[in-house]
Enzyme design. Structure first.
Site, PDB file in Angstrom:
ATOM      1  N   CYS A  53      52.991  19.044 -86.801  1.00 12.51           N
ATOM      2  CA  CYS A  53      52.060  18.409 -85.870  1.00 12.51           C
ATOM      3  C   CYS A  53      50.891  19.333 -85.512  1.00 12.51           C
ATOM      4  CB  CYS A  53      52.777  18.009 -84.584  1.00 12.51           C
ATOM      5  SG  CYS A  53      54.300  17.081 -84.814  1.00 12.51           S
ATOM      6  N   ASP A  54      51.210  20.594 -85.235  1.00 13.62           N
ATOM      7  CA  ASP A  54      50.231  21.490 -84.615  1.00 13.62           C
ATOM      8  C   ASP A  54      49.772  22.658 -85.473  1.00 13.62           C
ATOM      9  OD1 ASP A  54      50.447  19.925 -82.301  1.00 13.62           O
ATOM     10  OD2 ASP A  54      52.160  21.084 -81.590  1.00 13.62           O
ATOM     11  N   CYS A  69      56.696  21.792 -83.134  1.00 11.26           N
ATOM     12  CA  CYS A  69      56.408  21.017 -84.338  1.00 11.26           C
ATOM     13  C   CYS A  69      55.286  21.657 -85.139  1.00 11.26           C
ATOM     14  CB  CYS A  69      56.045  19.579 -83.966  1.00 11.26           C
ATOM     15  SG  CYS A  69      55.706  18.541 -85.404  1.00 11.26           S
TER      16      CYS A  69
END
Length: 309
Positions: free
Chosen positions: A136-137, A133
């Protein structure tokens, strides 16, 4: 007894809930463990949803969908459906808390999850530098170099996204051609800080107690090993469908599936089991686009209303 039990709260499940409740079904529950919206909420950029002229994140695109559906009476139960069985024309759903719920019809709209590539070090370092992701990261690697593994639309799209915050992105692919839309390939090639590393296999991702420190790739042409020192590796090599809830005690599935575990449906989203439907990425030949999943959900709901009569 429910008129319709919807398993999954992504675009397909939400749209089915909207059409089913607005179309006259009074007892419809959507089972979704997390926040409704589905996997698309992790996407960094959406620019091809009809009627959405601005480029938005997946989270922004899905933000108002649950509220719209609830307005017409869709209920959301934050629970995981562990199994679905059928006896005497009635479906029984067993949830993670051990409770059961009966339903006249069931729609499976559980979607899919990112597939692991299977290279050495992937599982060991997952969550410690190996990610699926970018939204997300990606922030954790601002100003740093990262690697993206894959050759489809998602891999290239996320490589472009990461290139806007990372100093450099290595796009690693086992072939020298991509399974992505021409426009996506063009966007990737126009990014000055994306280096294509093609015709190679991943030997391993390695690291220390702090996390990933690099990966090694092997050229399919020369056989040479190249060491790419990066703290982050993003893997986008396809998806696995979430069909566990349809598994029966004998290991078979409640309805017909293909070799990949995708649910076989007709153009009305009907399975070979009366009253059981599937929509979105969990079904065969899914286009894996938000607009298509939403269309599946609407199609399923219209036909479920007709089935219930």
């Amino acid at each position: 007894m429910l008129d319709l039990a919807i398993i999954g709260g992504g675009p397909a499940g939400l749209t089915a809930g909207l059409y089913a409740t607005r179309g006259g079904l009074n007892n419809v529950t959507m089972f979704e463990m997390g926040m409704p919206g589905g996997q698309i909420t992790t996407s960094s950029e959406i620019e091809n949803y009809p009627g959405q002229k601005e480029v938005v994140t997946g989270m922004a695109l899905m933000e108002d969908w649950p509220e719209q559906c609830k307005r017409f009476g869709l209920k959301h139960e934050m629970n995981q459906v562990m199994s679905v069985t059928k006896k005497d024309e009635v479906f029984t759903l067993t949830t993670a808390d051990g409770k059961t719920q009966e339903a006249k019809t069931v729609l499976l709209a559980t979607g899919s999850v990112p597939r692991r590539a299977g290279f050495k070090g992937e599982d060991k370092l997952f969550g410690r530098g190996v990610s699926t992701c970018a939204t997300c990261d990606g922030f954790f690697y601002k100003g740093k170099e990262v690697a993206v593994i894959g050759g489809g639309d998602t891999a290239l799209e996320e490589a472009v996204y990461l290139s806007k915050m990372c100093s450099k992105v290595y796009l690693v692919h086992r072939r020298d051609t991509y399974r992505a839309a021409p426009s996506t390939i063009e966007h990737m090639k126009n990014a000055d800080n994306i280096e294509e590393v093609t015709n190679c296999d991943i030997e391993e991702v390695y690291g220390d107690n702090m996390g990933v420190t690099g990966l090694k790739v092997k050229s399919k042409i020369s056989g040479d090993i190249r060491d790419i020192p990066v703290p982050g590796v993003f893997v986008f090599v396809g998806r696995d469908v979430l069909n566990d809830s349809l598994k029966q005690e004998d290991g078979s599935f409640l309805c017909e599936t293909n070799k990949a575990g995708e649910i076989v449906v007709d153009l009305r989203m009907r399975t070979n089991v009366a009253g059981l439907y599937a929509a979105g990425d969990v079904r065969i030949e899914a286009s894996k686009q938000v607009v298509c999943a939403a269309g599946d959900g609407a199609t399923a709901a219209v036909n479920i209303i007709e089935y219930i009569g």
